[in-house]
Design a protein around this motif. Structure first.
Motif, PDB file in Angstrom:
ATOM      1  N   TYR A  28       0.911  -1.508   0.292  1.00  0.00           N
ATOM      2  CA  TYR A  28      -0.127   0.124   0.345  1.00  0.00           C
ATOM      3  C   TYR A  28       1.253   1.262   0.442  1.00  0.00           C
ATOM      4  O   TYR A  28       2.091   1.700   0.696  1.00  0.00           O
ATOM      5  N   ILE A  29       0.294   2.262  -0.631  1.00  0.00           N
ATOM      6  CA  ILE A  29       1.223   3.915  -0.644  1.00  0.00           C
ATOM      7  C   ILE A  29       0.024   4.256  -0.865  1.00  0.00           C
ATOM      8  O   ILE A  29      -1.380   4.148  -1.648  1.00  0.00           O
ATOM      9  N   ALA A  30      -0.041   6.005  -0.564  1.00  0.00           N
ATOM     10  CA  ALA A  30      -0.324   6.991  -0.720  1.00  0.00           C
ATOM     11  C   ALA A  30      -0.291   7.933  -0.949  1.00  0.00           C
ATOM     12  O   ALA A  30       1.135   8.299  -0.694  1.00  0.00           O
ATOM     13  N   TYR A  31      -0.722   8.702  -2.266  1.00  0.00           N
ATOM     14  CA  TYR A  31       0.273  10.609  -2.558  1.00  0.00           C
ATOM     15  C   TYR A  31      -0.945  10.822  -2.878  1.00  0.00           C
ATOM     16  O   TYR A  31      -1.634  11.099  -3.461  1.00  0.00           O
ATOM     17  N   GLY A  32      -0.576  11.978  -2.424  1.00  0.00           N
ATOM     18  CA  GLY A  32      -1.841  13.504  -2.504  1.00  0.00           C
ATOM     19  C   GLY A  32      -2.820  12.917  -2.668  1.00  0.00           C
ATOM     20  O   GLY A  32      -3.936  13.281  -3.965  1.00  0.00           O
ATOM     21  N   GLY A  33      -3.567  12.183  -1.245  1.00  0.00           N
ATOM     22  CA  GLY A  33      -4.570  12.308  -1.620  1.00  0.00           C
ATOM     23  C   GLY A  33      -4.968  11.356  -2.011  1.00  0.00           C
ATOM     24  O   GLY A  33      -6.231  10.177  -2.291  1.00  0.00           O
ATOM     25  N   ILE A  38      -0.822  -0.793  -5.741  1.00  0.00           N
ATOM     26  CA  ILE A  38       0.092  -1.476  -7.295  1.00  0.00           C
ATOM     27  C   ILE A  38      -0.955  -2.777  -6.806  1.00  0.00           C
ATOM     28  O   ILE A  38      -0.484  -3.534  -7.617  1.00  0.00           O
ATOM     29  N   ASP A  39      -1.847  -2.199  -7.242  1.00  0.00           N
ATOM     30  CA  ASP A  39      -2.705  -4.025  -7.096  1.00  0.00           C
ATOM     31  C   ASP A  39      -4.530  -2.987  -7.563  1.00  0.00           C
ATOM     32  O   ASP A  39      -5.135  -2.994  -7.138  1.00  0.00           O
ATOM     33  N   ILE A  40      -4.588  -3.071  -9.341  1.00  0.00           N
ATOM     34  CA  ILE A  40      -5.428  -2.231  -9.678  1.00  0.00           C
ATOM     35  C   ILE A  40      -6.631  -3.019 -10.606  1.00  0.00           C
ATOM     36  O   ILE A  40      -5.705  -3.345 -11.359  1.00  0.00           O
ATOM     37  N   GLY A  41      -7.484  -3.185 -10.228  1.00  0.00           N
ATOM     38  CA  GLY A  41      -8.000  -4.468 -11.670  1.00  0.00           C
ATOM     39  C   GLY A  41      -8.128  -5.906 -10.979  1.00  0.00           C
ATOM     40  O   GLY A  41      -7.481  -5.633  -9.856  1.00  0.00           O
ATOM     41  N   ALA A  42      -9.059  -6.646 -10.972  1.00  0.00           N
ATOM     42  CA  ALA A  42      -9.128  -8.038 -10.609  1.00  0.00           C
ATOM     43  C   ALA A  42      -7.838  -8.940 -10.886  1.00  0.00           C
ATOM     44  O   ALA A  42      -8.280  -9.781 -10.111  1.00  0.00           O
ATOM     45  N   GLU A  43      -7.698  -8.531 -11.918  1.00  0.00           N
ATOM     46  CA  GLU A  43      -5.900  -9.661 -12.051  1.00  0.00           C
ATOM     47  C   GLU A  43      -4.477  -9.075 -11.708  1.00  0.00           C
ATOM     48  O   GLU A  43      -3.808  -8.966 -12.426  1.00  0.00           O
ATOM     49  N   GLU A  88       9.504   9.147  -5.390  1.00  0.00           N
ATOM     50  CA  GLU A  88       9.355   9.767  -4.959  1.00  0.00           C
ATOM     51  C   GLU A  88       9.459   9.456  -3.500  1.00  0.00           C
ATOM     52  O   GLU A  88       9.496   9.856  -2.360  1.00  0.00           O
ATOM     53  N   LEU A  89       8.423   8.221  -2.855  1.00  0.00           N
ATOM     54  CA  LEU A  89       8.493   7.635  -1.384  1.00  0.00           C
ATOM     55  C   LEU A  89       9.444   6.527  -0.744  1.00  0.00           C
ATOM     56  O   LEU A  89       9.631   7.272   0.289  1.00  0.00           O
ATOM     57  N   GLU A  90       9.991   5.918  -2.207  1.00  0.00           N
ATOM     58  CA  GLU A  90      10.152   5.114  -1.350  1.00  0.00           C
ATOM     59  C   GLU A  90      11.921   4.456  -2.465  1.00  0.00           C
ATOM     60  O   GLU A  90      11.422   3.536  -3.018  1.00  0.00           O
ATOM     61  N   PRO A  91      12.515   6.060  -2.400  1.00  0.00           N
ATOM     62  CA  PRO A  91      13.490   4.952  -4.236  1.00  0.00           C
ATOM     63  C   PRO A  91      14.654   4.588  -3.575  1.00  0.00           C
ATOM     64  O   PRO A  91      14.931   3.973  -4.896  1.00  0.00           O
TER      65      PRO A  91
END
Length: 139
Positions: A28-33, A38-43, A88-91
């Protein structure tokens, strides 16, 4: 929470067999609200793993659509978004795109796929879905 890719468990087993420790499932990561798994969609699933000083995030792609070009477009788009936010968050964490051997031997081995991979600089994990093992790391 996004649905897990059909190869989710396979890639976890392959990473463990390769000496990695799974730290986040999904990562899980969050940026700019905005929240990303890193898991978008069903597969599409990403897992984060660590081995020594190395930290990775892995986006798993099945490439099951009728058009491998469409799958590649989607995978590259996700990969670039995740890589940009991680930079940006974890280079120190590298992102990898995990694909089954049949995908790598298909569109990724074609001239078209090689152009996209090399131009964008995609890190790839090729796994054997039957053996549940990583057969190639491409940086």
């Amino acid at each position: 929470m996004p649905a897990k890719d059909i190869y989710h468990a396979t890639v976890i087993q392959a990473l463990i067999a390769d000496g990695w420790t799974i730290t986040d499932d999904p990562f899980y990561i969050a940026y700019g609200g905005r929240e990303l798994y890193i898991d978008i969609g069903a597969e599409k699933v990403t897992i984060a793993a660590e081995r020594g000083h190395e930290k990775i995030a892995v986006e798993i792609k099945s490439f099951l659509k009728p058009s491998p070009v469409s799958d590649l477009q989607e995978a590259v788009g996700q990969y670039e978004i995740y890589r940009t936010v991680l930079k940006e968050l974890e280079p120190q964490r590298q992102i990898y795109l995990a694909v089954p051997k049949r995908v790598y031997e298909g569109i990724f081995s074609e001239r078209f796929g090689q152009l996209i991979i090399s131009s964008i600089g995609i890190n790839i994990i090729v796994f054997d879905e039957q053996l549940q093992r990583i057969i190639r790391w491409i940086n």
